[in-house]
Design an enzyme around this catalytic site. Structure first.
Site, PDB file in Angstrom:
ATOM      1  N   GLY A   1      47.652  31.896  40.093  1.00 58.03           N
ATOM      2  CA  GLY A   1      48.252  32.587  41.234  1.00 58.03           C
ATOM      3  C   GLY A   1      48.523  34.049  40.959  1.00 58.03           C
TER       4      GLY A   1
ATOM      5  N   GLY B   1      39.416  38.887  43.197  1.00 54.72           N
ATOM      6  CA  GLY B   1      40.386  39.980  43.056  1.00 54.72           C
ATOM      7  C   GLY B   1      40.291  40.974  44.199  1.00 54.72           C
ATOM      8  CG  ASP B   2      36.817  43.126  44.669  1.00 55.83           C
ATOM      9  OD1 ASP B   2      37.547  43.791  43.913  1.00 55.83           O
ATOM     10  OD2 ASP B   2      35.618  42.903  44.427  1.00 55.83           O
TER      11      ASP B   2
ATOM     12  N   GLY C   1      34.771  38.322  42.912  1.00 54.32           N
ATOM     13  CA  GLY C   1      35.182  38.792  44.238  1.00 54.32           C
ATOM     14  C   GLY C   1      36.578  38.344  44.642  1.00 54.32           C
TER      15      GLY C   1
ATOM     16  CB  ALA D   1      35.137  46.611  42.995  1.00 51.93           C
TER      17      ALA D   1
HETATM   18  N1  ADP Z   1      40.481  29.096  40.288  1.00 54.27           N
HETATM   19  C1  ADP Z   1      41.277  29.579  41.239  1.00 54.27           C
HETATM   20  N2  ADP Z   1      41.999  28.743  42.020  1.00 54.27           N
HETATM   21  C2  ADP Z   1      42.799  29.213  42.989  1.00 54.27           C
HETATM   22  N3  ADP Z   1      42.974  30.513  43.244  1.00 54.27           N
HETATM   23  C3  ADP Z   1      42.289  31.405  42.503  1.00 54.27           C
HETATM   24  C4  ADP Z   1      41.403  30.991  41.465  1.00 54.27           C
HETATM   25  N4  ADP Z   1      40.870  32.087  40.900  1.00 54.27           N
HETATM   26  C5  ADP Z   1      41.397  33.148  41.558  1.00 54.27           C
HETATM   27  N5  ADP Z   1      42.252  32.744  42.509  1.00 54.27           N
HETATM   28  C6  ADP Z   1      43.066  33.586  43.406  1.00 54.27           C
HETATM   29  O1  ADP Z   1      42.477  34.864  43.513  1.00 54.27           O
HETATM   30  C7  ADP Z   1      43.350  35.860  42.957  1.00 54.27           C
HETATM   31  C8  ADP Z   1      42.530  36.896  42.226  1.00 54.27           C
HETATM   32  O2  ADP Z   1      41.775  36.269  41.219  1.00 54.27           O
HETATM   33  P1  ADP Z   1      41.690  36.835  39.740  1.00 54.27           P
HETATM   34  O3  ADP Z   1      40.664  36.010  39.046  1.00 54.27           O
HETATM   35  O4  ADP Z   1      43.036  36.877  39.145  1.00 54.27           O
HETATM   36  O5  ADP Z   1      41.220  38.323  40.011  1.00 54.27           O
HETATM   37  P2  ADP Z   1      39.947  39.138  39.478  1.00 54.27           P
HETATM   38  O6  ADP Z   1      38.774  38.661  40.296  1.00 54.27           O
HETATM   39  O7  ADP Z   1      40.305  40.561  39.760  1.00 54.27           O
HETATM   40  O8  ADP Z   1      39.806  38.817  38.016  1.00 54.27           O
HETATM   41  C9  ADP Z   1      44.334  35.107  42.059  1.00 54.27           C
HETATM   42  O9  ADP Z   1      45.551  35.805  41.940  1.00 54.27           O
HETATM   43  C10 ADP Z   1      44.457  33.789  42.808  1.00 54.27           C
HETATM   44  O10 ADP Z   1      45.383  33.893  43.861  1.00 54.27           O
HETATM   45  O1  ELE Z   2      31.540  46.403  41.133  1.00 51.69           O
HETATM   46  C1  ELE Z   2      31.442  45.704  40.112  1.00 51.69           C
HETATM   47  O2  ELE Z   2      31.660  46.154  38.998  1.00 51.69           O
HETATM   48  C2  ELE Z   2      31.045  44.289  40.190  1.00 51.69           C
HETATM   49  O3  ELE Z   2      31.048  43.605  39.206  1.00 51.69           O
HETATM   50  C3  ELE Z   2      30.722  43.737  41.531  1.00 51.69           C
HETATM   51  C4  ELE Z   2      31.655  42.673  42.007  1.00 51.69           C
HETATM   52  O4  ELE Z   2      31.260  42.418  43.349  1.00 51.69           O
HETATM   53  C5  ELE Z   2      33.114  43.054  42.028  1.00 51.69           C
HETATM   54  O5  ELE Z   2      33.474  43.905  41.022  1.00 51.69           O
HETATM   55  C6  ELE Z   2      33.985  41.827  42.027  1.00 51.69           C
HETATM   56  O6  ELE Z   2      35.277  42.102  41.560  1.00 51.69           O
HETATM   57  P1  ELE Z   2      36.450  41.032  41.343  1.00 51.69           P
HETATM   58  O7  ELE Z   2      37.048  40.804  42.687  1.00 51.69           O
HETATM   59  O8  ELE Z   2      37.402  41.707  40.417  1.00 51.69           O
HETATM   60  O9  ELE Z   2      35.843  39.782  40.781  1.00 51.69           O
END
Ligand code: ADP
Ligand code: ELE
Length: 318
Positions: free
Chosen positions: A232, A259-260, A257, A36
Site C-alpha cells: 500500500g 506508480g504513475d 505503471g 512515466a
Molecule cells: N501487488 C500489488 N497489489 C496491490 N496494489 C499494488 C501492488 N503493486 C502496487 N500496488 C499499488 O500501486 C501503488 C504504486 O506501486 P509501487 O510498486 O509502489 O510504485 P512504483 O511503480 O513507482 O514502483 C502502491 O502504493 C499500491 O497502492
Molecule cells: O519511463 C520509464 O522510464 C519507463 O520505464 C516507462 C514506464 O512506463 C514507466 O516508467 C512506469 O513507471 P512506474 O509507474 O514507476 O512503474
C-alpha cells in the site's frame, strides 16, 4: 480556462513480450507505448482531469502513433512536436510470471533533447493548477533537463500551480550519486513528493516517513507519500500521518505503471481538496487496477472504475 494538470517528459514505444522469461529469448512482442510522464497524463485524463503533456517525439511512424494515442485519450498535445532527424525512443520489457520484470531502453538521443528552456510552452505552464515532474525526464539529459524543470516549476508556481514530484529513479539512466545530486536540486521547487521507499532512502539516507518529513522540512514540501507496492502507501501532511493498505488485485500480471497511476490518483485528490486518507485509498485502488492489466497504461482506470473498485459504485456486467 486553466488546465488541471500539465506534465513534461519523454514517451516511448514499448514492446511487451508475448511470453514470460528472459528477454533474450523473447521473439514476439506487442507494440504498446509507455513513459512515466505520459502514463501520468493518461491516468489524469481518464479520471476526467483537463490534462496537457509537453514533449518531443520523432517525426516517424512511432511518434505519430504515440501522439495520436495521447490525443485519443483527450490529452492536450499542442505542446508535443514531432521532430525530423530524431527517432522516437523505444523500450523492450521482460515480464516474469509474478508480474515483475525489467526494462531495456533504447532512448539515447531522445527527441526530448530538443526541448530547451527557450522552446518551453510557457503559456501552458502559466495556465495550470498542478505541474507534475519526474526524475525520468531529469535523468535523460540532466545538465539540460534539470534547469529546464526548475524553469518550468518556477513559471507554474509563480502562477499559482502546485508542483508534484516523483523521483522515479532509473539507475539504467544515471548513477545513484548523479540521481541524488540532480534530484536534490529539484526539491526546493516541490510541494508534494510522491516517492518509492527505496528512492526516499537514496535521496535522504533515511527510510522512516517521519524522518523523511523532517529531511524535507528545509525544502518546504507540504505533503509526502511513500508508495510501497503490495504493502500500500503512507503519507504525511502537517504532521498527520496516514497509512492505507493495498487493495488486492484479482491477479498481478504486470507491475509497471502502478506508480504513475498512483500519482494520477494523488493529483486528483489534491485538486479536489480531499483528505489524505481518501486520497491514499483512491490512489491505491488505481495502483491495484494497473497491476492487474498487461501494459504500462492500459490498466489506468476511468473514475467510475475506481469507485467500483472501492465498492462505492455497483459493478454492472451487462
Ligand atoms: N501487488 C500489488 N497489489 C496491490 N496494489 C499494488 C501492488 N503493486 C502496487 N500496488 C499499488 O500501486 C501503488 C504504486 O506501486 P509501487 O510498486 O509502489 O510504485 P512504483 O511503480 O513507482 O514502483 C502502491 O502504493 C499500491 O497502492
Ligand atoms: O519511463 C520509464 O522510464 C519507463 O520505464 C516507462 C514506464 O512506463 C514507466 O516508467 C512506469 O513507471 P512506474 O509507474 O514507476 O512503474
Amino acid at each position: 480556462m486553466k488546465k488541471d494538470v500539465v506534465t513534461i517528459g519523454d514517451a516511448m514505444i514499448t514492446f511487451d513480450p508475448s511470453h514470460h522469461g528472459p528477454m533474450r529469448y523473447a521473439s514476439t512482442f506487442e507494440r504498446k507505448a509507455g513513459g512515466a510522464e505520459f502514463n501520468f497524463a493518461i491516468g489524469c485524463a481518464r479520471l476526467g482531469l483537463q490534462t496537457a503533456w509537453i514533449s518531443r517525439l520523432g517525426n516517424d511512424e512511432f511518434g505519430k502513433y504515440i501522439r495520436n494515442f495521447a490525443r485519443g485519450e483527450g490529452i492536450d498535445v499542442s505542446g508535443v512536436q514531432l521532430l525530423d532527424h530524431y527517432s522516437t525512443s523505444i523500450n523492450f520489457k521482460e515480464i516474469r510470471e509474478d508480474g515483475s520484470g525489467k526494462t531495456f531502453y533504447y532512448r539515447h538521443h531522445s527527441p526530448t533533447e530538443a526541448l530547451t528552456e527557450t522552446t518551453l510552452d510557457e503559456l501552458t505552464l502559466r495556465n495550470c493548477k498542478l505541474l507534475h515532474i519526474t526524475g525520468v525526464f531529469a535523468a535523460i539529459n540532466p545538465d539540460k533537463n534539470i534547469p529546464l524543470l526548475k524553469r518550468a516549476a518556477t513559471i507554474a508556481k509563480d502562477n499559482g500551480a502546485m508542483i508534484t514530484f516523483d523521483p522515479n529513479i532509473r539507475l539504467k539512466l544515471w548513477s545513484s550519486e548523479e540521481a541524488k545530486r540532480g534530484l536534490t536540486e529539484l526539491l526546493p521547487y516541490v510541494d508534494v513528493l510522491l516517492t518509492g521507499e527505496d528512492e526516499a532512502e537514496l535521496l535522504f539516507d533515511v527510510h522512516d516517513l517521519s524522518q523523511i518529513a523532517q529531511a524535507c522540512q528545509k525544502y518546504d514540501i507540504s505533503t509526502i507519500a511513500i508508495k510501497k507496492g503490495e504493502n500500500g502507501a503512507s503519507a504525511i501532511r502537517n504532521g498527520e500521518l496516514v497509512h492505507s493498505s493495498a487493495i488486492p488485485p484479482k491477479k498481478v500480471v504486470d507491475t509497471v505503471g502502478a506508480g504513475d497511476g498512483f500519482d494520477a490518483g494523488f493529483a486528483y485528490g489534491l485538486l479536489n481538496g480531499w483528505t489524505l486518507e481518501r486520497t491514499l485509498k483512491f490512489s491505491n485502488a488505481i495502483g491495484s487496477l494497473v497491476v492487474s492489466v498487461y501494459g504500462d497504461n492500459e490498466g489506468l482506470p476511468e473514475l467510475g472504475e475506481v469507485l467500483t473498485k472501492l465498492g462505492e459504485r455497483d459493478f454492472i456486467e451487462r
